[in-house]
Design a protein around this motif. Structure first.
Motif, PDB file in Angstrom:
ATOM      1  N   LEU A  52      44.227  43.340  42.571  1.00  0.00           N
ATOM      2  CA  LEU A  52      44.515  44.211  41.426  1.00  0.00           C
ATOM      3  C   LEU A  52      45.389  43.540  40.377  1.00  0.00           C
ATOM      4  O   LEU A  52      45.787  44.185  39.395  1.00  0.00           O
ATOM      5  CB  LEU A  52      45.185  45.504  41.920  1.00  0.00           C
ATOM      6  CG  LEU A  52      44.406  46.297  42.976  1.00  0.00           C
ATOM      7  CD1 LEU A  52      45.176  47.553  43.368  1.00  0.00           C
ATOM      8  CD2 LEU A  52      43.015  46.647  42.490  1.00  0.00           C
ATOM      9  N   GLY A  53      45.691  42.262  40.589  1.00  0.00           N
ATOM     10  CA  GLY A  53      46.480  41.528  39.610  1.00  0.00           C
ATOM     11  C   GLY A  53      47.856  42.123  39.413  1.00  0.00           C
ATOM     12  O   GLY A  53      48.473  42.634  40.358  1.00  0.00           O
ATOM     13  N   ASP A  54      48.341  42.083  38.183  1.00  0.00           N
ATOM     14  CA  ASP A  54      49.686  42.587  37.890  1.00  0.00           C
ATOM     15  C   ASP A  54      49.691  44.066  37.529  1.00  0.00           C
ATOM     16  O   ASP A  54      50.731  44.614  37.148  1.00  0.00           O
ATOM     17  CB  ASP A  54      50.335  41.764  36.768  1.00  0.00           C
ATOM     18  CG  ASP A  54      49.552  41.805  35.465  1.00  0.00           C
ATOM     19  OD1 ASP A  54      48.568  42.574  35.387  1.00  0.00           O
ATOM     20  OD2 ASP A  54      49.905  41.063  34.530  1.00  0.00           O
ATOM     21  N   GLY A  55      48.534  44.712  37.621  1.00  0.00           N
ATOM     22  CA  GLY A  55      48.453  46.150  37.364  1.00  0.00           C
ATOM     23  C   GLY A  55      48.304  46.528  35.911  1.00  0.00           C
ATOM     24  O   GLY A  55      48.242  47.714  35.587  1.00  0.00           O
ATOM     25  N   LYS A  56      48.209  45.552  35.025  1.00  0.00           N
ATOM     26  CA  LYS A  56      48.113  45.861  33.605  1.00  0.00           C
ATOM     27  C   LYS A  56      46.680  46.159  33.165  1.00  0.00           C
ATOM     28  O   LYS A  56      46.458  46.764  32.127  1.00  0.00           O
ATOM     29  CB  LYS A  56      48.685  44.707  32.779  1.00  0.00           C
ATOM     30  CG  LYS A  56      50.191  44.523  32.969  1.00  0.00           C
ATOM     31  CD  LYS A  56      50.713  43.375  32.131  1.00  0.00           C
ATOM     32  CE  LYS A  56      52.218  43.197  32.327  1.00  0.00           C
ATOM     33  NZ  LYS A  56      52.760  42.050  31.552  1.00  0.00           N
ATOM     34  N   LYS A  57      45.722  45.708  33.959  1.00  0.00           N
ATOM     35  CA  LYS A  57      44.321  45.942  33.612  1.00  0.00           C
ATOM     36  C   LYS A  57      43.837  47.241  34.250  1.00  0.00           C
ATOM     37  O   LYS A  57      44.550  47.879  35.021  1.00  0.00           O
ATOM     38  CB  LYS A  57      43.465  44.754  34.064  1.00  0.00           C
ATOM     39  CG  LYS A  57      43.764  43.463  33.318  1.00  0.00           C
ATOM     40  CD  LYS A  57      42.796  42.368  33.725  1.00  0.00           C
ATOM     41  CE  LYS A  57      43.059  41.082  32.951  1.00  0.00           C
ATOM     42  NZ  LYS A  57      42.119  40.007  33.347  1.00  0.00           N
TER      43      LYS A  57
END
Length: 429
Positions: A52-57
C-alpha cells in the motif's frame, strides 16, 4: 480455509497469527503483490500481501490488483473499506461474471460497505461495456426499470410521442437518424424530508454515436457514449441501497446518433424543450443537445441543483488526459463540497472555465438563438457553456466531462459514482 489477503503500508509487518512467515521479504511499494505459498503450514494455499506504499495513493486501486479468489482479509480501520471495494472492483469482468466470497477479520461494516459500493459501480461498468447491439435504448430503459422497481422508486418513461407533445426538439432531432426509438427516463428517489428540494442527476445516454452526417472517421469505442447515463443510474441505485436521506430526481435522455435518410443535418434549426432555438452546426455535437432537453426537464420537475455527467468532448481528453475528469460549475458553494468528496474518494477532478466569453461565442447564429458547436480553442468549455445556456437563474449546477475517464483500456471505470454518493452522504451528516 480461504486463502488470506492482507494489505500493508510501508514499514508494517505481518500480524502475529502469520508470524511463521515473518522472514519472507515483502515488497510494500504501492500496488506490488507478494504471494506466500504456505506449504501446508496453514489451512490455506497462499497468503497474498498487497503493498500500500506510504498511503498517499488510492489504496482501493492496490487491492483491485489482487487476482480474484475467495479470500479471508485482514483489515484495520484504514484499510477495511478500501479492501472491500478494491477486491470486488478488481474481480469485475464483462465476459465472465463470478461472485467471490470475501470475508474480513474485523471492521465488518466498513468492509461490507466497500463491497456494496463496488458491486453497484460494477453494474454501471457492465452496462457500459455491453456491445451497442445488446445495450440498445430499449435495453437501457429496461435496466432503469429494474433499478427503480428494486427500490420502489417512482419512474416515468417518456417515449417519442410524449417527447413530441412536450416539445423536446433537441432530443428528437438527434434521434431522427436512428431506426430505434428514443426515450427520456425520469426516476424519483424521495429519501429526504418532504420540504427538501430535489437535486437532479442527469446522464448522457447515447447508446451509440456514429456522429450523424458529420460522421466520425473512427467509431471505435462509441458504445461508451452512454457512460454518463449508466453512471448516474447507478449513483441513484447506490443512494437507494445506502438509504441516503436526500431527495433526488434522475433524468436520462436515451437515443442513438446514427445516419439514415431522416437524420438531422448542418443548418437545421431545432427548438429545444426550453423554447430556445439552436442552429445545428455539427451533428456530432449531439450529446449537448440531448442534455439540453434533460436539463430543462430536471428543472421543470423542481430540481434546484443539477449535476450532469457526459462523455462530452474530445477536447477534455486532450486537455486533461485519462486521469482527471473535467468539472465546470456556476456556484462555488456547490462545487467546493463536491471537490472535497472527490479528494476523499481520490477520483481526481480538474475545474475548467466557463464564462461569458464562451457564451458569447455561441450567439453567432443568424437564424437561431445559439449554435451547438463552433471551431474554437477551449471546446470543452464551449460545450459546458452550451449546457449552461439551459440552466435557469438560481439553479446550482455542476457538469462532469468524463470523456477521458469513462473507460480505461476498453474497460468501463464507473467513474464519479463513488464521489457523487460520498457528496450526498456528507451533506446528510
Amino acid at each position: 480455509m480461504k486463502n488470506i489477503c492482507i494489505g500493508l503500508f510501508e514499514g508494517e509487518t505481518l500480524p502475529e497469527s502469520l508470524a511463521a512467515f515473518k522472514d519472507v521479504k515483502l515488497d510494500l511499494e504501492f500496488g506490488k503483490i507478494t504471494t506466500i505459498h504456505t506449504l501446508n503450514q496453514l489451512d490455506c494455499e497462499k497468503i497474498v500481501v498487497v503493498g500500500l506504499g506510504d498511503g498517499k495513493k488510492n489504496i482501493k486501486e492496490a487491492f483491485s490488483k489482487v487476482e480474484a479468489d475467495d479470500y479471508f482479509v485482514y483489515v484495520n480501520e484504514n484499510t477495511a473499506y478500501a479492501a472491500g471495494f478494491g477486491l470486488v472492483y478488481g474481480a469485475y469482468s464483462y465476459k465472465e461474471t463470478k461472485v467471490y466470497d470475501f470475508e474480513s477479520d474485523g471492521f465488518t461494516a466498513e468492509f461490507e460497505k466497500g463491497k456494496t459500493v463496488a458491486s453497484i459501480v460494477n453494474h454501471a461498468r457492465e452496462m457500459s461495456d455491453m456491445p451497442a447491439n445488446f445495450l440498445t435504448p430499449d435495453h437501457l430503459v429496461d435496466e432503469a426499470k429494474m433499478v427503480s422497481e428494486k427500490y420502489g422508486m417512482e419512474m416515468e418513461v417518456l417515449d417519442h410521442d410524449d417527447l413530441d407533445q412536450l416539445g423536446a426538439g433537441a432530443l428528437l432531432a438527434v434521434n431522427q437518424g436512428s431506426d430505434r426509438p428514443c426515450f427520456m427516463v425520469v426516476i424519483r428517489y424521495d429519501g429526504g424530508k418532504e420540504d427538501e428540494e430535489y437535486t437532479a442527476l442527469v446522464g448522457k445516454g447515447l447508446t451509440y454515436d456514429a456522429g450523424g452526417y458529420n460522421i466520425k472517421s473512427n467509431m471505435h469505442g462509441m458504445k461508451y457514449d452512454m457512460c454518463g447515463a449508466a453512471n448516474m443510474l447507478c449513483a441513484l441505485e447506490l443512494v437507494a441501497e445506502l438509504k441516503i436521506e436526500k431527495n433526488i430526481v434522475c433524468v436520462l435522455p436515451i437515443t442513438e446518433n446514427k445516419v439514415n435518410g431522416h437524420g438531422f443535418v448542418d443548418g437545421d434549426v431545432i427548438t429545444s424543450l426550453s423554447g430556445k432555438t439552436i442552429e445545428v452546426t455539427n451533428t456530432d455535437a449531439e450529446g449537448r443537445l440531448i442534455l439540453a432537453d434533460a436539463l430543462t426537464m430536471a428543472q421543470k420537475l423542481g430540481a434546484t441543483r443539477v449535476i450532469d455527467m457526459a462523455t462530452l468532448t474530445g477536447a477534455c481528453v486532450r486537455a486533461l488526459g485519462s486521469t482527471y475528469t473535467g468539472i465546470f460549475s456556476n456556484d462555488d458553494s456547490f462545487y467546493l463540497p463536491f471537490l472535497g468528496a472527490s479528494k476523499a474518494t481520490k477520483e481526481q477532478i480538474w475545474r475548467l472555465p466557463v464564462d461569458e466569453y464562451f457564451h458569447s461565442e455561441l450567439k453567432c447564429s443568424k437564424v437561431a438563438d445559439i449554435v451547438n458547436s463552433k471551431t474554437l480553442g477551449g471546446n470543452a468549455s464551449l460545450a459546458a457553456a452550451f449546457l449552461e445556456e439551459f440552466i435557469e437563474e438560481g439553479t446550482k449546477w455542476i457538469h462532469l466531462d468524463i470523456a477521458g475517464t469513462s473507460d480505461k483500456d476498453e474497460v468501463a471505470t464507473g467513474v464519479m459514482i463513488e464521489t457523487i454518493v460520498h457528496f450526498f452522504e456528507n451533506e446528510c451528516k
